[in-house]
Write an enzyme that holds these catalytic residues in place. Structure first.
Site, PDB file in Angstrom:
ATOM      1  N   ILE A 155      44.527 -19.328  12.095  1.00 25.20           N
ATOM      2  CA  ILE A 155      45.089 -17.998  11.796  1.00 25.20           C
ATOM      3  C   ILE A 155      44.706 -16.983  12.873  1.00 25.20           C
ATOM      4  O   ILE A 155      45.551 -16.216  13.355  1.00 25.20           O
ATOM      5  CB  ILE A 155      44.649 -17.524  10.390  1.00 25.20           C
ATOM      6  CG1 ILE A 155      45.186 -18.478   9.308  1.00 25.20           C
ATOM      7  CG2 ILE A 155      45.121 -16.098  10.117  1.00 25.20           C
ATOM      8  CD1 ILE A 155      44.615 -18.272   7.925  1.00 25.20           C
ATOM      9  N   ASP A 174      33.798 -16.276  18.135  1.00 24.17           N
ATOM     10  CA  ASP A 174      33.865 -17.493  17.310  1.00 24.17           C
ATOM     11  C   ASP A 174      32.689 -18.361  17.716  1.00 24.17           C
ATOM     12  O   ASP A 174      32.150 -18.205  18.822  1.00 24.17           O
ATOM     13  CB  ASP A 174      35.201 -18.237  17.570  1.00 24.17           C
ATOM     14  CG  ASP A 174      35.512 -19.267  16.487  1.00 24.17           C
ATOM     15  OD1 ASP A 174      34.665 -20.145  16.216  1.00 24.17           O
ATOM     16  OD2 ASP A 174      36.608 -19.198  15.910  1.00 24.17           O
ATOM     17  N   THR A 232      42.090 -10.345   6.052  1.00 20.35           N
ATOM     18  CA  THR A 232      42.970 -11.234   5.282  1.00 20.35           C
ATOM     19  C   THR A 232      42.245 -12.554   5.013  1.00 20.35           C
ATOM     20  O   THR A 232      42.879 -13.530   4.637  1.00 20.35           O
ATOM     21  CB  THR A 232      44.281 -11.543   6.056  1.00 20.35           C
ATOM     22  OG1 THR A 232      43.923 -12.054   7.348  1.00 20.35           O
ATOM     23  CG2 THR A 232      45.177 -10.338   6.187  1.00 20.35           C
ATOM     24  N   ARG A 234      38.409 -13.505   3.542  1.00 14.39           N
ATOM     25  CA  ARG A 234      37.764 -13.575   2.229  1.00 14.39           C
ATOM     26  C   ARG A 234      37.050 -12.252   1.969  1.00 14.39           C
ATOM     27  O   ARG A 234      36.429 -11.682   2.880  1.00 14.39           O
ATOM     28  CB  ARG A 234      36.745 -14.726   2.154  1.00 14.39           C
ATOM     29  CG  ARG A 234      37.358 -16.105   1.999  1.00 14.39           C
ATOM     30  CD  ARG A 234      38.035 -16.318   0.631  1.00 14.39           C
ATOM     31  NE  ARG A 234      38.643 -17.636   0.526  1.00 14.39           N
ATOM     32  CZ  ARG A 234      39.918 -17.917   0.786  1.00 14.39           C
ATOM     33  NH1 ARG A 234      40.747 -16.965   1.183  1.00 14.39           N
ATOM     34  NH2 ARG A 234      40.381 -19.150   0.634  1.00 14.39           N
ATOM     35  N   ASP A 258      43.598  -7.733   2.227  1.00 14.14           N
ATOM     36  CA  ASP A 258      44.377  -8.589   1.326  1.00 14.14           C
ATOM     37  C   ASP A 258      43.431  -9.325   0.384  1.00 14.14           C
ATOM     38  O   ASP A 258      43.874 -10.028  -0.515  1.00 14.14           O
ATOM     39  CB  ASP A 258      45.185  -9.601   2.158  1.00 14.14           C
ATOM     40  CG  ASP A 258      46.099 -10.470   1.293  1.00 14.14           C
ATOM     41  OD1 ASP A 258      46.855  -9.892   0.483  1.00 14.14           O
ATOM     42  OD2 ASP A 258      46.036 -11.708   1.403  1.00 14.14           O
ATOM     43  N   GLU A 263      37.541  -9.684  -6.266  1.00 15.94           N
ATOM     44  CA  GLU A 263      38.954  -9.876  -6.620  1.00 15.94           C
ATOM     45  C   GLU A 263      39.161 -10.834  -7.788  1.00 15.94           C
ATOM     46  O   GLU A 263      40.188 -10.796  -8.460  1.00 15.94           O
ATOM     47  CB  GLU A 263      39.752 -10.389  -5.410  1.00 15.94           C
ATOM     48  CG  GLU A 263      39.433 -11.817  -4.983  1.00 15.94           C
ATOM     49  CD  GLU A 263      40.309 -12.295  -3.818  1.00 15.94           C
ATOM     50  OE1 GLU A 263      40.381 -11.584  -2.798  1.00 15.94           O
ATOM     51  OE2 GLU A 263      40.922 -13.373  -3.941  1.00 15.94           O
ATOM     52  N   HIS A 295      45.885 -10.500  -2.314  1.00 15.50           N
ATOM     53  CA  HIS A 295      45.769 -11.885  -1.827  1.00 15.50           C
ATOM     54  C   HIS A 295      47.149 -12.562  -1.765  1.00 15.50           C
ATOM     55  O   HIS A 295      47.401 -13.597  -2.396  1.00 15.50           O
ATOM     56  CB  HIS A 295      44.812 -12.694  -2.714  1.00 15.50           C
ATOM     57  CG  HIS A 295      44.123 -13.800  -1.962  1.00 15.50           C
ATOM     58  ND1 HIS A 295      42.782 -14.086  -2.118  1.00 15.50           N
ATOM     59  CD2 HIS A 295      44.582 -14.681  -1.045  1.00 15.50           C
ATOM     60  CE1 HIS A 295      42.462 -15.102  -1.330  1.00 15.50           C
ATOM     61  NE2 HIS A 295      43.544 -15.469  -0.665  1.00 15.50           N
TER      62      HIS A 295
HETATM   63  P1  NAD Z   1      40.180 -22.307  10.607  1.00 21.00           P
HETATM   64  O1  NAD Z   1      39.142 -23.228  10.074  1.00 21.00           O
HETATM   65  O2  NAD Z   1      41.319 -22.848  11.397  1.00 21.00           O
HETATM   66  O3  NAD Z   1      39.475 -21.186  11.516  1.00 21.00           O
HETATM   67  C1  NAD Z   1      38.279 -20.551  11.177  1.00 21.00           C
HETATM   68  C2  NAD Z   1      37.583 -20.182  12.479  1.00 21.00           C
HETATM   69  O4  NAD Z   1      36.421 -19.427  12.153  1.00 21.00           O
HETATM   70  C3  NAD Z   1      37.137 -21.415  13.297  1.00 21.00           C
HETATM   71  O5  NAD Z   1      37.559 -21.296  14.630  1.00 21.00           O
HETATM   72  C4  NAD Z   1      35.616 -21.370  13.160  1.00 21.00           C
HETATM   73  O6  NAD Z   1      34.951 -21.897  14.299  1.00 21.00           O
HETATM   74  C5  NAD Z   1      35.386 -19.879  12.997  1.00 21.00           C
HETATM   75  N1  NAD Z   1      34.076 -19.567  12.448  1.00 21.00           N
HETATM   76  C6  NAD Z   1      33.348 -20.260  11.545  1.00 21.00           C
HETATM   77  N2  NAD Z   1      32.169 -19.642  11.335  1.00 21.00           N
HETATM   78  C7  NAD Z   1      32.169 -18.551  12.131  1.00 21.00           C
HETATM   79  C8  NAD Z   1      31.230 -17.528  12.364  1.00 21.00           C
HETATM   80  N3  NAD Z   1      30.054 -17.524  11.750  1.00 21.00           N
HETATM   81  N4  NAD Z   1      31.558 -16.552  13.241  1.00 21.00           N
HETATM   82  C9  NAD Z   1      32.747 -16.564  13.888  1.00 21.00           C
HETATM   83  N5  NAD Z   1      33.674 -17.511  13.706  1.00 21.00           N
HETATM   84  C10 NAD Z   1      33.388 -18.485  12.845  1.00 21.00           C
HETATM   85  O7  NAD Z   1      40.683 -21.479   9.346  1.00 21.00           O
HETATM   86  P2  NAD Z   1      42.038 -20.646   9.229  1.00 21.00           P
HETATM   87  O8  NAD Z   1      43.118 -21.500   8.693  1.00 21.00           O
HETATM   88  O9  NAD Z   1      42.266 -19.882  10.467  1.00 21.00           O
HETATM   89  O10 NAD Z   1      41.653 -19.653   8.035  1.00 21.00           O
HETATM   90  C11 NAD Z   1      40.664 -18.659   8.201  1.00 21.00           C
HETATM   91  C12 NAD Z   1      40.326 -18.084   6.845  1.00 21.00           C
HETATM   92  O11 NAD Z   1      41.455 -17.370   6.340  1.00 21.00           O
HETATM   93  C13 NAD Z   1      40.054 -19.137   5.762  1.00 21.00           C
HETATM   94  O12 NAD Z   1      38.678 -19.524   5.770  1.00 21.00           O
HETATM   95  C14 NAD Z   1      40.417 -18.440   4.502  1.00 21.00           C
HETATM   96  O13 NAD Z   1      39.248 -17.848   3.972  1.00 21.00           O
HETATM   97  C15 NAD Z   1      41.377 -17.337   4.932  1.00 21.00           C
HETATM   98  N6  NAD Z   1      42.726 -17.479   4.385  1.00 21.00           N
HETATM   99  C16 NAD Z   1      43.254 -16.442   3.673  1.00 21.00           C
HETATM  100  C17 NAD Z   1      44.540 -16.535   3.156  1.00 21.00           C
HETATM  101  C18 NAD Z   1      45.182 -15.404   2.394  1.00 21.00           C
HETATM  102  O14 NAD Z   1      46.195 -15.625   1.717  1.00 21.00           O
HETATM  103  N7  NAD Z   1      44.672 -14.191   2.465  1.00 21.00           N
HETATM  104  C19 NAD Z   1      45.279 -17.702   3.370  1.00 21.00           C
HETATM  105  C20 NAD Z   1      44.709 -18.742   4.106  1.00 21.00           C
HETATM  106  C21 NAD Z   1      43.436 -18.618   4.615  1.00 21.00           C
END
Ligand code: NAD
Length: 332
Positions: A155, A174, A232, A234, A258, A263, A295
């Protein structure tokens, strides 16, 4: 597999029923959220399918184990709601949908940002009341701003690409650097450097013990005055009481969320006839520069279709008893 589906909404039923005929599973849709009180509904099923605010804590997992249901499919990417250590100890098989449509969430982050930057939520209401005054609607350009992205996975990467297209300077943080993004001009920095230089900060990392309350009074004090924060990911990445204080003293210029720390007892329900007792969300809603959605960043036709397809594939693999493409494993 006979699957007990928790926290069902009409859009879930629609997308899963569309793809179900291609698979040999039988779904029973339950509206209640999954927790230790509702877990009894899973009796006699082979698997449960749950969503972001369904609690798979120790108590619930023990009860599920007693019912003999050993398969869990999460129809979401995040899994902070699961006690992974207990799930591994009890021998559960646990799968998720790692990436269904990163663009859906990234575009929603952009929608929050653009609504705040041009106050279109206010303009919409004004014009519908034949109030064509534009006093008080002065916004700001996003083009040319420095955007800090925390978490450049699926994302965060999609969000960086969108923001580059708008003409922003992109900073990122990251635990792993993405070489492709670096080639596109994204600069990886320490968190403190990112906080100090960003006009806009967007959160895209998962909720873990390391990222819990990543935005707190200390980190807020390191940011630019008037910083825009978009979340967006958590809710608990932001310590709500600190951000409220920062909105009051104008350290935070705009907040688009979001997701919200508390929540669980609010989102995905129509509470319009209820007295909401959550003081923090009530306070947040009093700020003209705060935009909250419930959300829904994942809620596009494309994302729902992918969630259904991947979840059904996860169930196929569980039924076959072989390798699991999207298994979540406990790492101590
Ligand atoms: P992903 O696993 O592809 O990416 C997460 C990134 O965060 C990775 O590159 C990881 O290395 C990095 N990361 C982990 N710990 C970290 C830290 N301490 N500091 C900095 N970076 C760190 O996940 P994604 O698919 O991109 O999703 C990201 C988040 O979005 C999910 O964990 C979920 O909580 C949230 N999400 C929200 C919705 C929504 O509807 N609002 C939908 C899908 C996902």
């Amino acid at each position: 597999m006979r699957v007990a589906f928790f926290s069902t909404k009409s859009y879930d039923k629609e997308s899963f029923n569309h793809y179900l005929p291609d698979h040999s599973h039988e779904f029973t849709y339950f509206e209640p959220k999954l927790d230790s009180n509702t877990i009894a509904l899973a009796e006699g099923f082979d698997a449960i399918c749950s969503f972001v605010n369904d609690h798979l804590d120790e108590k619930t997992l023990i009860k599920l184990d007693e019912l003999g249901v050993k398969n869990i499919v999460l129809r979401c990417a995040g899994y902070n709601q699961v006690n992974l250590e207990k799930a591994a100890e009890l021998g559960f098989k646990l799968c998720r949908v790692p990436a269904y449509s990163p663009e859906a969430v990234a575009e929603h982050a952009l929608a929050l940002l653009m609504t705040l930057s041009r106050k279109t939520h206010k303009a919409y209401n004004r014009v519908r009341e034949n109030n064509y005054s534009i006093e008080g609607l002065t916004g700001f350009n996003i083009h040319g701003k420095t955007v800090g992205v925390i978490g450049t996975g699926a994302i965060g990467k999609a969000f960086c690409e969108i923001m580059l297209g708008i003409g922003c300077k992109l900073l990122a943080h990251d635990i792993y650097e993405n070489e492709e993004l670096k080639k596109l001009g994204v600069t990886y920095l320490t968190l403190d450097e990112l906080f100090a230089q960003s006009d806009i900060i967007s959160l895209h990392c998962p909720l873990t013990p390391d990222t819990f309350h990543l935005i707190n009074s200390t980190t807020l004090s390191k940011m630019k005055n008037g910083v825009v924060i978009i979340n967006t990911s958590r809710g608990a990445l932001i310590e709500t009481k600190s951000v409220i204080k920062a909105l009051k003293n104008r350290k935070v210029g705009n907040l688009g969320i979001d997701v919200y720390e508390q929540e669980e007892n609010l989102f995905f329900q129509n509470l319009s006839e209820t007295i909401v007792l959550d003081e923090q969300i009530a306070r947040l809603m009093t700020f003209p520069n705060v935009l909250i959605t419930g959300h829904q960043a994942f809620l596009t036709h494309e994302a729902l279709a992918q969630i259904a397809k991947t979840t059904l594939q996860n169930l196929d693999e569980l039924a076959a008893g072989g390798d699991l493409s999207n298994e979540i494993k406990w790492k101590s």
